[in-house]
Design an enzyme around this catalytic site. Structure first.
Site, PDB file in Angstrom:
ATOM      1  N   SER A 148     -14.241  -6.453 -12.868  1.00 56.18           N
ATOM      2  CA  SER A 148     -14.581  -5.574 -14.003  1.00 56.18           C
ATOM      3  C   SER A 148     -16.039  -5.182 -13.899  1.00 56.18           C
ATOM      4  CB  SER A 148     -14.360  -6.298 -15.329  1.00 56.18           C
ATOM      5  OG  SER A 148     -15.021  -5.604 -16.379  1.00 56.18           O
TER       6      SER A 148
ATOM      7  N   TYR B  46     -15.656 -13.460 -20.520  1.00 55.51           N
ATOM      8  CA  TYR B  46     -14.963 -12.506 -19.636  1.00 55.51           C
ATOM      9  C   TYR B  46     -15.864 -12.085 -18.471  1.00 55.51           C
ATOM     10  CZ  TYR B  46     -12.479  -8.113 -18.471  1.00 55.51           C
ATOM     11  OH  TYR B  46     -11.811  -7.093 -17.838  1.00 55.51           O
TER      12      TYR B  46
HETATM   13  P1  NAI Z   1      -3.094  -5.433 -19.765  1.00 54.16           P
HETATM   14  O1  NAI Z   1      -3.310  -6.323 -20.944  1.00 54.16           O
HETATM   15  O2  NAI Z   1      -2.067  -4.376 -19.855  1.00 54.16           O
HETATM   16  O3  NAI Z   1      -2.777  -6.298 -18.455  1.00 54.16           O
HETATM   17  C1  NAI Z   1      -3.039  -7.652 -18.297  1.00 54.16           C
HETATM   18  C2  NAI Z   1      -1.752  -8.323 -17.862  1.00 54.16           C
HETATM   19  O4  NAI Z   1      -2.029  -9.689 -17.533  1.00 54.16           O
HETATM   20  C3  NAI Z   1      -0.681  -8.327 -18.962  1.00 54.16           C
HETATM   21  O5  NAI Z   1       0.562  -7.907 -18.443  1.00 54.16           O
HETATM   22  C4  NAI Z   1      -0.630  -9.794 -19.374  1.00 54.16           C
HETATM   23  O6  NAI Z   1       0.628 -10.197 -19.868  1.00 54.16           O
HETATM   24  C5  NAI Z   1      -0.968 -10.466 -18.057  1.00 54.16           C
HETATM   25  N1  NAI Z   1      -1.389 -11.851 -18.251  1.00 54.16           N
HETATM   26  C6  NAI Z   1      -2.274 -12.329 -19.165  1.00 54.16           C
HETATM   27  N2  NAI Z   1      -2.345 -13.661 -19.071  1.00 54.16           N
HETATM   28  C7  NAI Z   1      -1.513 -14.040 -18.062  1.00 54.16           C
HETATM   29  C8  NAI Z   1      -1.152 -15.296 -17.491  1.00 54.16           C
HETATM   30  N3  NAI Z   1      -1.690 -16.435 -17.966  1.00 54.16           N
HETATM   31  N4  NAI Z   1      -0.263 -15.311 -16.468  1.00 54.16           N
HETATM   32  C9  NAI Z   1       0.296 -14.164 -16.005  1.00 54.16           C
HETATM   33  N5  NAI Z   1      -0.003 -12.944 -16.515  1.00 54.16           N
HETATM   34  C10 NAI Z   1      -0.893 -12.887 -17.539  1.00 54.16           C
HETATM   35  O7  NAI Z   1      -4.526  -4.818 -19.471  1.00 54.16           O
HETATM   36  P2  NAI Z   1      -5.099  -4.038 -18.193  1.00 54.16           P
HETATM   37  O8  NAI Z   1      -6.216  -3.229 -18.705  1.00 54.16           O
HETATM   38  O9  NAI Z   1      -4.033  -3.393 -17.423  1.00 54.16           O
HETATM   39  O10 NAI Z   1      -5.746  -5.239 -17.347  1.00 54.16           O
HETATM   40  C11 NAI Z   1      -5.458  -5.470 -15.982  1.00 54.16           C
HETATM   41  C12 NAI Z   1      -6.685  -6.041 -15.304  1.00 54.16           C
HETATM   42  O11 NAI Z   1      -7.724  -5.060 -15.275  1.00 54.16           O
HETATM   43  C13 NAI Z   1      -7.287  -7.273 -15.998  1.00 54.16           C
HETATM   44  O12 NAI Z   1      -7.672  -8.223 -15.032  1.00 54.16           O
HETATM   45  C14 NAI Z   1      -8.507  -6.706 -16.703  1.00 54.16           C
HETATM   46  O13 NAI Z   1      -9.498  -7.673 -16.916  1.00 54.16           O
HETATM   47  C15 NAI Z   1      -8.928  -5.642 -15.711  1.00 54.16           C
HETATM   48  N6  NAI Z   1      -9.810  -4.617 -16.264  1.00 54.16           N
HETATM   49  C16 NAI Z   1      -9.361  -3.742 -17.225  1.00 54.16           C
HETATM   50  C17 NAI Z   1     -10.221  -2.776 -17.732  1.00 54.16           C
HETATM   51  C18 NAI Z   1      -9.801  -1.796 -18.777  1.00 54.16           C
HETATM   52  O14 NAI Z   1     -10.665  -1.034 -19.243  1.00 54.16           O
HETATM   53  N7  NAI Z   1      -8.538  -1.731 -19.193  1.00 54.16           N
HETATM   54  C19 NAI Z   1     -11.603  -2.677 -17.245  1.00 54.16           C
HETATM   55  C20 NAI Z   1     -11.956  -3.622 -16.228  1.00 54.16           C
HETATM   56  C21 NAI Z   1     -11.080  -4.559 -15.761  1.00 54.16           C
END
Ligand code: NAI
Length: 252
Positions: free
Chosen positions: A146, A159
């Site tokens: 991130s 985070y």
């Molecule tokens: P999201 O919330 O849709 O995706 C995160 C996923 O991780 C979800 O499907 C959730 O169920 C899963 N997850 C959470 N805890 C878990 C566990 N213990 N075991 C297995 N799965 C688990 O959000 P997004 O935005 O798609 O996030 C994806 C990645 O991108 C994350 O690592 C986030 O930190 C990163 N990110 C997102 C940004 C944004 O602006 N949306 C910016 C920078 C990084």
């Protein structure tokens, strides 16, 4: 090894947290490139199953794999299952992540621990198991870090520390496993339109947008394109790198 549209045919990929957001976009891109894709999920069983259906309807191949990335044992079992059913793993995308925001002064121990557990421990556990499966034939791991790892983020000490750890972990693993042709890189998203950023107030969102040179949040697909690049045949001399996907937001 060709770089054509079906460049990943015959390869097996796994995307953690693959049922939603950026993870789901990665699943779609990898499957469209010909890989058989495992969709890891924690509690989004319905979304994971419907993504499998969508990919199969488009002529691709995908399957679901439930485990909690924070549990060393559950991760090991998940990878054992993957090995038994697919016999190999070529690509891992460590995408699962959570935000548990709060000011450091009042942050609870559990809030700190849980953010580190999902965002950093989970990446380590999955890398360790993936490397064991990739050590003979090589492979590619893409970790989703991130912008907070580089810029810091007020209200996200947990985070940003975890994501900073992901960047350092990536570089160390790239040194350790380059000789086995396992490439390990990071994508570093800025602000992307997913569930994670849906809760921002319109005012805060407008403020962020005004500070992004491209003037908007990115889409999950725009991150997934970079993941596909790092996972596929167009980046065979890239390892230990961070690819920033942030509309020019940071660093310029
Ligand atoms: P999201 O919330 O849709 O995706 C995160 C996923 O991780 C979800 O499907 C959730 O169920 C899963 N997850 C959470 N805890 C878990 C566990 N213990 N075991 C297995 N799965 C688990 O959000 P997004 O935005 O798609 O996030 C994806 C990645 O991108 C994350 O690592 C986030 O930190 C990163 N990110 C997102 C940004 C944004 O602006 N949306 C910016 C920078 C990084």
């Amino acid at each position: 090894m060709t770089n054509g549209p079906m460049q990943l045919e015959g390869r097996v990929a796994l995307v953690t947290g693959g049922a939603t957001g950026i993870g789901a976009a990665c699943v779609r891109k990898l499957a469209a490139a010909g890989a058989q894709v495992g969709i890891n999920y924690l509690d989004s069983a319905e979304q994971a199953a419907s993504l499998v259906q969508e990919i199969e309807a488009a002529g691709g191949s995908a399957f679901t794999l439930q485990f909690d990335v924070t549990s060393s044992q559950a991760v090991a079992e998940g990878f054992r299952h993957l090995k038994d059913s697919c016999g190999r793993l070529d690509i891992l995308v460590n995408n699962a992540g959570i935000r548990l925001d709060g000011l450091a002064m009042t942050m609870k121990d559990e809030q700190w621990r849980e953010a580190l557990a999902v965002n950093l421990d989970g990446v380590f556990y999955c890398c360790r198991n993936a490397i064991a499966l990739m050590r003979k034939a090589g492979g590619a791991i893409v970790n989703v870090a991130s912008v907070a790892a580089f810029a810091g983020s007020a209200g996200q000490a947990n985070y940003s520390a975890a994501k900073g750890g992901v960047v350092s972990l990536t570089r160390s693993l790239a040194l350790e496993y380059g000789p086995r042709n396992i490439r390990i890189n990071c994508v570093v998203p800025g602000l992307i339109d997913t569930l994670m950023t849906k809760t921002l107030s319109p005012e805060l969102r407008a403020d962020f947008e005004s500070r992004i040179p491209l003037g908007r949040f990115g889409s999950p697909e725009e991150v997934a394109s970079c993941v596909l690049f790092l996972a596929g045949n167009d980046s065979t001399y890239v390892t230990g790198a961070c690819l920033h996907v942030n509309g020019g937001g940071y660093p310029a």
